[in-house]
Motif scaffolding. Structure first.
Motif, PDB file in Angstrom:
ATOM      1  N   ASP A 170      11.888  -6.492   2.756  1.00 46.91           N
ATOM      2  CA  ASP A 170      12.432  -7.599   3.537  1.00 46.91           C
ATOM      3  C   ASP A 170      11.448  -7.970   4.635  1.00 46.91           C
ATOM      4  N   GLU A 171      10.751  -9.076   4.471  1.00 50.14           N
ATOM      5  CA  GLU A 171       9.768  -9.556   5.446  1.00 50.14           C
ATOM      6  C   GLU A 171       8.840  -8.420   5.909  1.00 50.14           C
ATOM      7  N   PRO A 172       8.213  -7.690   5.002  1.00 51.35           N
ATOM      8  CA  PRO A 172       7.454  -6.503   5.405  1.00 51.35           C
ATOM      9  C   PRO A 172       6.221  -6.805   6.246  1.00 51.35           C
ATOM     10  N   THR A 173       5.728  -8.055   6.213  1.00 48.81           N
ATOM     11  CA  THR A 173       4.558  -8.406   7.022  1.00 48.81           C
ATOM     12  C   THR A 173       4.942  -9.105   8.325  1.00 48.81           C
ATOM     13  N   GLY A 174       6.254  -9.275   8.553  1.00 53.04           N
ATOM     14  CA  GLY A 174       6.702 -10.089   9.676  1.00 53.04           C
ATOM     15  C   GLY A 174       6.293  -9.576  11.046  1.00 53.04           C
ATOM     16  N   ALA A 175       6.160  -8.261  11.203  1.00 49.22           N
ATOM     17  CA  ALA A 175       5.824  -7.686  12.502  1.00 49.22           C
ATOM     18  C   ALA A 175       4.352  -7.273  12.595  1.00 49.22           C
ATOM     19  N   LEU A 176       3.540  -7.700  11.632  1.00 51.60           N
ATOM     20  CA  LEU A 176       2.147  -7.281  11.568  1.00 51.60           C
ATOM     21  C   LEU A 176       1.193  -8.425  11.891  1.00 51.60           C
ATOM     22  N   ASP A 177       0.014  -8.083  12.427  1.00 49.83           N
ATOM     23  CA  ASP A 177      -1.017  -9.100  12.617  1.00 49.83           C
ATOM     24  C   ASP A 177      -1.656  -9.418  11.264  1.00 49.83           C
ATOM     25  N   SER A 178      -2.537 -10.405  11.257  1.00 51.40           N
ATOM     26  CA  SER A 178      -3.080 -10.893   9.986  1.00 51.40           C
ATOM     27  C   SER A 178      -3.860  -9.815   9.238  1.00 51.40           C
ATOM     28  N   LYS A 179      -4.611  -8.976   9.969  1.00 47.81           N
ATOM     29  CA  LYS A 179      -5.394  -7.928   9.313  1.00 47.81           C
ATOM     30  C   LYS A 179      -4.473  -6.898   8.663  1.00 47.81           C
ATOM     31  N   ALA A 180      -3.481  -6.416   9.431  1.00 49.48           N
ATOM     32  CA  ALA A 180      -2.558  -5.419   8.898  1.00 49.48           C
ATOM     33  C   ALA A 180      -1.719  -6.003   7.767  1.00 49.48           C
ATOM     34  N   SER A 181      -1.372  -7.297   7.878  1.00 49.58           N
ATOM     35  CA  SER A 181      -0.610  -7.954   6.810  1.00 49.58           C
ATOM     36  C   SER A 181      -1.405  -7.963   5.515  1.00 49.58           C
ATOM     37  N   GLY A 182      -2.686  -8.327   5.622  1.00 50.56           N
ATOM     38  CA  GLY A 182      -3.540  -8.357   4.442  1.00 50.56           C
ATOM     39  C   GLY A 182      -3.663  -6.989   3.798  1.00 50.56           C
ATOM     40  N   GLN A 183      -3.787  -5.950   4.629  1.00 53.78           N
ATOM     41  CA  GLN A 183      -3.897  -4.593   4.105  1.00 53.78           C
ATOM     42  C   GLN A 183      -2.615  -4.186   3.383  1.00 53.78           C
ATOM     43  N   LEU A 184      -1.469  -4.537   3.966  1.00 57.53           N
ATOM     44  CA  LEU A 184      -0.197  -4.183   3.347  1.00 57.53           C
ATOM     45  C   LEU A 184      -0.003  -4.908   2.028  1.00 57.53           C
ATOM     46  N   LEU A 185      -0.361  -6.189   1.980  1.00 59.53           N
ATOM     47  CA  LEU A 185      -0.191  -6.955   0.746  1.00 59.53           C
ATOM     48  C   LEU A 185      -1.082  -6.414  -0.364  1.00 59.53           C
ATOM     49  N   ARG A 186      -2.288  -6.016  -0.032  1.00 66.30           N
ATOM     50  CA  ARG A 186      -3.162  -5.396  -1.039  1.00 66.30           C
ATOM     51  C   ARG A 186      -2.580  -4.070  -1.506  1.00 66.30           C
ATOM     52  N   LEU A 187      -1.979  -3.349  -0.579  1.00 63.97           N
ATOM     53  CA  LEU A 187      -1.348  -2.080  -0.920  1.00 63.97           C
ATOM     54  C   LEU A 187      -0.175  -2.295  -1.879  1.00 63.97           C
ATOM     55  N   LEU A 188       0.645  -3.301  -1.608  1.00 62.41           N
ATOM     56  CA  LEU A 188       1.757  -3.600  -2.511  1.00 62.41           C
ATOM     57  C   LEU A 188       1.241  -4.020  -3.889  1.00 62.41           C
ATOM     58  N   ASP A 189       0.123  -4.750  -3.911  1.00 65.32           N
ATOM     59  CA  ASP A 189      -0.498  -5.107  -5.195  1.00 65.32           C
ATOM     60  C   ASP A 189      -0.842  -3.856  -5.990  1.00 65.32           C
ATOM     61  N   GLU A 190      -1.435  -2.880  -5.319  1.00 62.90           N
ATOM     62  CA  GLU A 190      -1.848  -1.647  -5.989  1.00 62.90           C
ATOM     63  C   GLU A 190      -0.638  -0.858  -6.484  1.00 62.90           C
TER      64      GLU A 190
END
Length: 254
Positions: A170-190
């Protein structure tokens, strides 16, 4: 048989004294196959949060069914719901939901502790997940000692430690800055590439562009959907943006 099969969900909320009824979900139906990565989008008030709460067995619909591997979770007795969520679902939320009085390690292991797993099994599960997520060195620390991105990775580890059939984000990137958001999205991809089924609810076009399929909710119904096919994240981003514009303006979806 799909992993998740949502059939004709309807949810009506009544005001405190029952004078006014609000329809949050009108007639929602869709399915999710094993290993899919599906994003759900829609304007505020479209019914996304209500839908997620029902899928998470935190709320019950007025009518309809939610089948997880053929089991109707709507009919699970309330006293069994907590155990069902721990055993079958993983959760990643915007505000992390980590306990400040627990170390990162203890936060991650909490679902297994509640399920009364043996300590050796807990350690065996934790080590590879922590290594994959790059958080082995912060396991002894407390949530207030680490960054937002590290907190979210810890939350992902907690979601995965139970080996869930479905991860709900649920909105997992909502509280993150752009760098941390990008890292999390790549992690979810993996994680998805390794076979984990993910259902993501988000306002973020960037986050949704990582999914293989995007469902758009409007007025309590699935109004439209996009399939990635062979499209890149950038192409998917543009398609989602165009669809959201059409959704807001009543334009053409063809």
């Amino acid at each position: 048989m799909p992993l998740l099969d949502v059939r004709n969900l309807k949810k009506i909320y009544a005001t405190r004294f029952g004078g006014v009824q609000v329809q949050a979900l009108a007639d929602v139906s869709f399915s999710v196959e094993q290993g899919e990565y599906v994003a759900i989008m829609g304007e505020s008030g479209a019914g996304k949060t209500t839908l997620l709460n029902i899928l998470a067995a935190l709320d019950k619909p007025t009518s309809g069914e939610v089948l997880l591997r053929g089991k109707n979770i709507v009919r699970i007795p309330d006293k069994q719901l907590s155990a069902f969520r721990r055993e079958h679902l993983g959760f990643v939320f915007q505000d992390f939901n980590l306990l400040d009085t627990f170390s990162v390690k203890d936060n991650i292991l909490l679902p297994l502790v509640l399920s009364r797993k043996a300590v050796p099994e807990m350690e065996q599960r934790l080590d590879p997940i922590a290594a994959k997520l790059g958080i082995t060195d912060i396991l002894p620390k407390f949530p207030y000692e680490i960054s937002g991105g590290q907190k979210q990775r810890a939350a992902v580890a907690r979601a995965l430690i139970t080996q869930p059939e479905l991860v709900l984000a649920d909105e997992p990137t909502g509280a993150l800055d752009s760098k941390a958001s990008g890292q999390l999205l790549r992690l979810l991809d993996e994680i998805n590439a390794a076979g984990q089924t993910i259902l993501l609810v988000t306002h973020s076009t960037r986050a949704a562009s990582h999914a293989g399929r995007v469902l758009f909710i409007k007025d309590g119904e699935v109004f439209h959907q996009l399939y990635r096919g062979s499209a890149s994240n950038e192409a998917m981003f543009q398609r989602i943006s165009d669809t959201l514009t059409a959704l807001a303006t009543g334009g053409d979806f063809s």
